[in-house]
Motif scaffolding. Structure first.
Motif, mmCIF file in Angstrom:
data_model
loop_
_atom_site.group_PDB
_atom_site.id
_atom_site.type_symbol
_atom_site.label_atom_id
_atom_site.label_comp_id
_atom_site.label_asym_id
_atom_site.label_seq_id
_atom_site.Cartn_x
_atom_site.Cartn_y
_atom_site.Cartn_z
ATOM 1 N N PHE A 130 74.536 -20.835 41.714
ATOM 2 C CA PHE A 130 75.921 -20.407 41.812
ATOM 3 C C PHE A 130 76.096 -19.045 41.121
ATOM 4 O O PHE A 130 75.466 -18.770 40.102
ATOM 5 N N SER A 131 76.966 -18.235 41.680
ATOM 6 C CA SER A 131 77.354 -16.986 41.023
ATOM 7 C C SER A 131 78.769 -17.127 40.473
ATOM 8 O O SER A 131 79.519 -18.025 40.875
ATOM 9 N N VAL A 132 79.141 -16.242 39.569
ATOM 10 C CA VAL A 132 80.457 -16.293 38.932
ATOM 11 C C VAL A 132 81.409 -15.344 39.648
ATOM 12 O O VAL A 132 81.087 -14.161 39.839
ATOM 13 N N ALA A 133 82.572 -15.854 40.050
ATOM 14 C CA ALA A 133 83.604 -15.039 40.692
ATOM 15 C C ALA A 133 84.845 -15.031 39.811
ATOM 16 O O ALA A 133 85.142 -16.023 39.141
ATOM 17 N N GLU A 134 85.562 -13.912 39.800
ATOM 18 C CA GLU A 134 86.759 -13.782 38.971
ATOM 19 C C GLU A 134 87.910 -13.231 39.793
ATOM 20 O O GLU A 134 87.705 -12.600 40.839
ATOM 21 N N PRO A 167 112.220 -12.510 40.831
ATOM 22 C CA PRO A 167 112.020 -12.243 42.267
ATOM 23 C C PRO A 167 112.056 -10.752 42.579
ATOM 24 O O PRO A 167 112.775 -9.976 41.952
ATOM 25 N N LYS A 168 111.279 -10.353 43.568
ATOM 26 C CA LYS A 168 111.317 -8.985 44.072
ATOM 27 C C LYS A 168 112.503 -8.814 45.020
ATOM 28 O O LYS A 168 113.125 -9.800 45.429
ATOM 29 N N PRO A 169 112.853 -7.579 45.388
ATOM 30 C CA PRO A 169 113.977 -7.360 46.314
ATOM 31 C C PRO A 169 113.850 -8.132 47.624
ATOM 32 O O PRO A 169 114.854 -8.549 48.203
ATOM 33 N N ASP A 170 112.594 -8.350 48.084
ATOM 34 C CA ASP A 170 112.423 -9.086 49.346
ATOM 35 C C ASP A 170 112.428 -10.595 49.157
ATOM 36 O O ASP A 170 112.221 -11.357 50.110
ATOM 37 N N GLY A 171 112.658 -11.051 47.901
ATOM 38 C CA GLY A 171 112.733 -12.483 47.635
ATOM 39 C C GLY A 171 111.422 -13.114 47.209
ATOM 40 O O GLY A 171 111.416 -14.257 46.731
ATOM 41 N N SER A 172 110.312 -12.417 47.370
ATOM 42 C CA SER A 172 109.024 -12.974 46.962
ATOM 43 C C SER A 172 108.881 -12.930 45.444
ATOM 44 O O SER A 172 109.524 -12.123 44.766
ATOM 45 N N ARG A 173 108.028 -13.811 44.924
ATOM 46 C CA ARG A 173 107.841 -13.893 43.470
ATOM 47 C C ARG A 173 106.355 -13.957 43.125
ATOM 48 O O ARG A 173 105.586 -14.649 43.789
ATOM 49 N N LEU A 174 106.009 -13.230 42.077
ATOM 50 C CA LEU A 174 104.677 -13.375 41.505
ATOM 51 C C LEU A 174 104.700 -14.497 40.482
ATOM 52 O O LEU A 174 105.763 -14.902 40.001
ATOM 53 N N LEU A 175 103.541 -15.000 40.110
ATOM 54 C CA LEU A 175 103.463 -16.115 39.176
ATOM 55 C C LEU A 175 102.167 -16.048 38.394
ATOM 56 O O LEU A 175 101.231 -15.341 38.781
ATOM 57 N N LEU A 176 102.130 -16.767 37.276
ATOM 58 C CA LEU A 176 100.879 -16.950 36.547
ATOM 59 C C LEU A 176 100.122 -18.076 37.238
ATOM 60 O O LEU A 176 100.674 -19.164 37.432
ATOM 61 N N ARG A 177 98.891 -17.825 37.625
ATOM 62 C CA ARG A 177 98.168 -18.800 38.445
ATOM 63 C C ARG A 177 98.097 -20.160 37.759
ATOM 64 O O ARG A 177 97.903 -20.255 36.541
ATOM 65 N N THR A 178 98.251 -21.208 38.527
ATOM 66 C CA THR A 178 98.235 -22.566 37.988
ATOM 67 C C THR A 178 96.846 -23.187 38.058
ATOM 68 O O THR A 178 96.631 -24.284 37.545
ATOM 69 N N HIS A 179 95.902 -22.526 38.695
ATOM 70 C CA HIS A 179 94.509 -22.958 38.788
ATOM 71 C C HIS A 179 93.681 -21.739 39.192
ATOM 72 O O HIS A 179 94.238 -20.683 39.509
ATOM 73 N N THR A 180 92.380 -21.878 39.162
ATOM 74 C CA THR A 180 91.539 -20.746 39.576
ATOM 75 C C THR A 180 91.171 -20.830 41.050
ATOM 76 O O THR A 180 90.334 -20.058 41.532
ATOM 77 N N SER A 181 91.828 -21.741 41.778
ATOM 78 C CA SER A 181 91.578 -21.851 43.227
ATOM 79 C C SER A 181 91.853 -20.562 43.986
ATOM 80 O O SER A 181 91.179 -20.300 45.002
ATOM 81 N N PRO A 182 92.838 -19.723 43.591
ATOM 82 C CA PRO A 182 93.011 -18.456 44.308
ATOM 83 C C PRO A 182 91.744 -17.592 44.327
ATOM 84 O O PRO A 182 91.545 -16.804 45.258
ATOM 85 N N VAL A 183 90.890 -17.751 43.326
ATOM 86 C CA VAL A 183 89.626 -17.004 43.328
ATOM 87 C C VAL A 183 88.750 -17.482 44.489
ATOM 88 O O VAL A 183 88.072 -16.685 45.146
ATOM 89 N N GLN A 184 88.780 -18.786 44.751
ATOM 90 C CA GLN A 184 88.040 -19.314 45.902
ATOM 91 C C GLN A 184 88.581 -18.724 47.202
ATOM 92 O O GLN A 184 87.815 -18.334 48.093
ATOM 93 N N ILE A 185 89.929 -18.655 47.308
ATOM 94 C CA ILE A 185 90.552 -18.099 48.510
ATOM 95 C C ILE A 185 90.142 -16.645 48.695
ATOM 96 O O ILE A 185 89.734 -16.217 49.784
ATOM 97 N N ARG A 186 90.231 -15.859 47.635
ATOM 98 C CA ARG A 186 89.876 -14.446 47.720
ATOM 99 C C ARG A 186 88.400 -14.276 48.125
ATOM 100 O O ARG A 186 88.052 -13.351 48.862
ATOM 101 N N THR A 187 87.555 -15.171 47.644
ATOM 102 C CA THR A 187 86.135 -15.082 47.992
ATOM 103 C C THR A 187 85.927 -15.395 49.465
ATOM 104 O O THR A 187 85.182 -14.684 50.164
#
Length: 357
Positions: A130-134, A167-187
């Motif tokens: 396995f390699s390490v992804a961030e 919220p941003k002007p378009d209604g979208s919101r950023l957040l502090l990630r609740t898991h590291t699964s987004p790293v899997q998605i980005r990969t």
């Protein structure tokens, strides 16, 4: 006092006082009385302005000569007294060369248990290929929830469970990630299979008690290719647990569960014999086969590719392996606690040499 005889008498007196000073404190007192702002030599210099021009030059040169002689005598006497003081200290102070060497910063410094466990986990999975992804701590709704097949009404997406930014002007919101699964998605979005990664890092949830904190650490794993199946998942987790807890055998129990991003999903328990508590089960992680919707969301064909994912809390692993009772102590900044539970910076975990030796 301005005549040559008077200056000679002053010089004789001052040199005698300097020679008679028995210690550095007495010598400094002579220096102040002679050369200080209101000292006897300094007062002579203040008289220059009141002298006739024809006398001023000779008088000034004479006083400067006196000042130089006194300064030189002070320096010479100070050197003698400092040498005498050092000799006296050496007579009374002894250095026991048989005493052990004092520990320096390299030996006294401590690695935080979570950092040590992270290194142990990386070492184990690196040995499996396995390699390490961030990825970033600040994520979008899409990466943190949408692409992971988490529906809009899921409790994890509510304000009481997740740290959202304004919220941003378009209604979208950023957040502090609740898991590291987004790293899997980005990969998966960035590269084509085969994929074999672990994604360690900080994650954030609104929770705080003896076993939960608002910020904690996770490591998630992902394998995607054309032939991976459940048997591979079970083998990887079994080998990881044996290596991490440093035992020859480990009992494992897989219980059916539900996660939006895996199907089927399982919770994994291990026999507490691994940590010296036989007769109990310990829940350590969640896992499953990657949901086809997640693969589609990342542009992968679920008819061609499949794989598995798992996630485990590094803080919980640390508590189990090293017997730390309260998770909140991890973030207290208590140096005494760190000195007790921390690791030497020279204790680099290796599979060959032993992870925790």
């Amino acid at each position: 006092m301005s005549g040559a005889n008077d200056l000679a008498v002053l010089e004789k007196d001052l040199l005698a006082e300097i020679a008679g000073a028995g210690d550095l404190a007495s010598l400094d007192a002579v220096r102040v009385s002679a050369l200080g702002k209101k000292g006897r030599v300094s007062e002579l210099m203040s008289k220059l302005g009141s002298l006739p021009p024809e006398e001023r030059k000779n008088f000034g040169q004479t006083v400067n000569t006196l000042k130089t002689k006194v300064s030189d005598a002070l320096d010479a006497r100070k050197a003698v007294l400092e040498t005498a003081a050092l000799d006296e200290r050496l007579k009374t102070e002894r250095a026991d060369v048989t005493l052990p060497v004092r520990l320096g910063p390299v030996a006294e410094g401590r690695i935080h248990p979570v950092s040590q466990v992270l290194d142990e986990v990386v070492e184990i999975f690196a040995d499996m290929g396995f390699s390490v992804a961030e990825g970033p701590d600040i994520e979008t709704d899409e990466m943190n929830f949408d692409k992971l097949n988490i529906p809009a009404e899921h409790p994890a997406r509510q304000d009481h469970d997740t740290f959202y930014f304004a919220p941003k002007p378009d209604g979208s919101r950023l957040l502090l990630r609740t898991h590291t699964s987004p790293v899997q998605i980005r990969t998966m979005v960035a590269q084509k299979p085969p994929i074999r990664i672990i994604a360690p890092g900080r994650v954030y949830r609104m929770d705080s008690d003896q076993t939960h904190t608002p910020m904690f650490h996770q490591v998630e794993g992902l394998v995607i290719d054309e032939s991976t199946h459940m048997g591979h998942l079970k083998w990887v987790l079994q080998e990881f647990c044996k290596a991490f807890f440093e035992v020859d055998e480990v009992k494992m129990r897989f219980r059916a569960s539900h996660f939006p991003f895996t199907e089927p999903s399982m919770e994994v328990d291990i026999g507490a014999e691994a940590i010296g508590k036989p007769g109990q089960w310990l829940e350590i992680l969640g896992c499953g086969m990657v949901h086809p919707n997640v693969l589609r969301n990342c542009g992968l064909d679920p008819e061609k590719y499949q794989g598995f994912a798992f996630g485990v809390g590094l803080d919980r692993l640390t508590m189990l392996k090293y017997g730390i009772p309260d998770l909140r102590s991890f973030f207290s900044g208590d140096l005494k606690w760190l000195s007790h539970y921390g690791f030497s910076m020279l204790d680099v975990p290796t599979l060959g040499g032993g992870l925790s030796t």
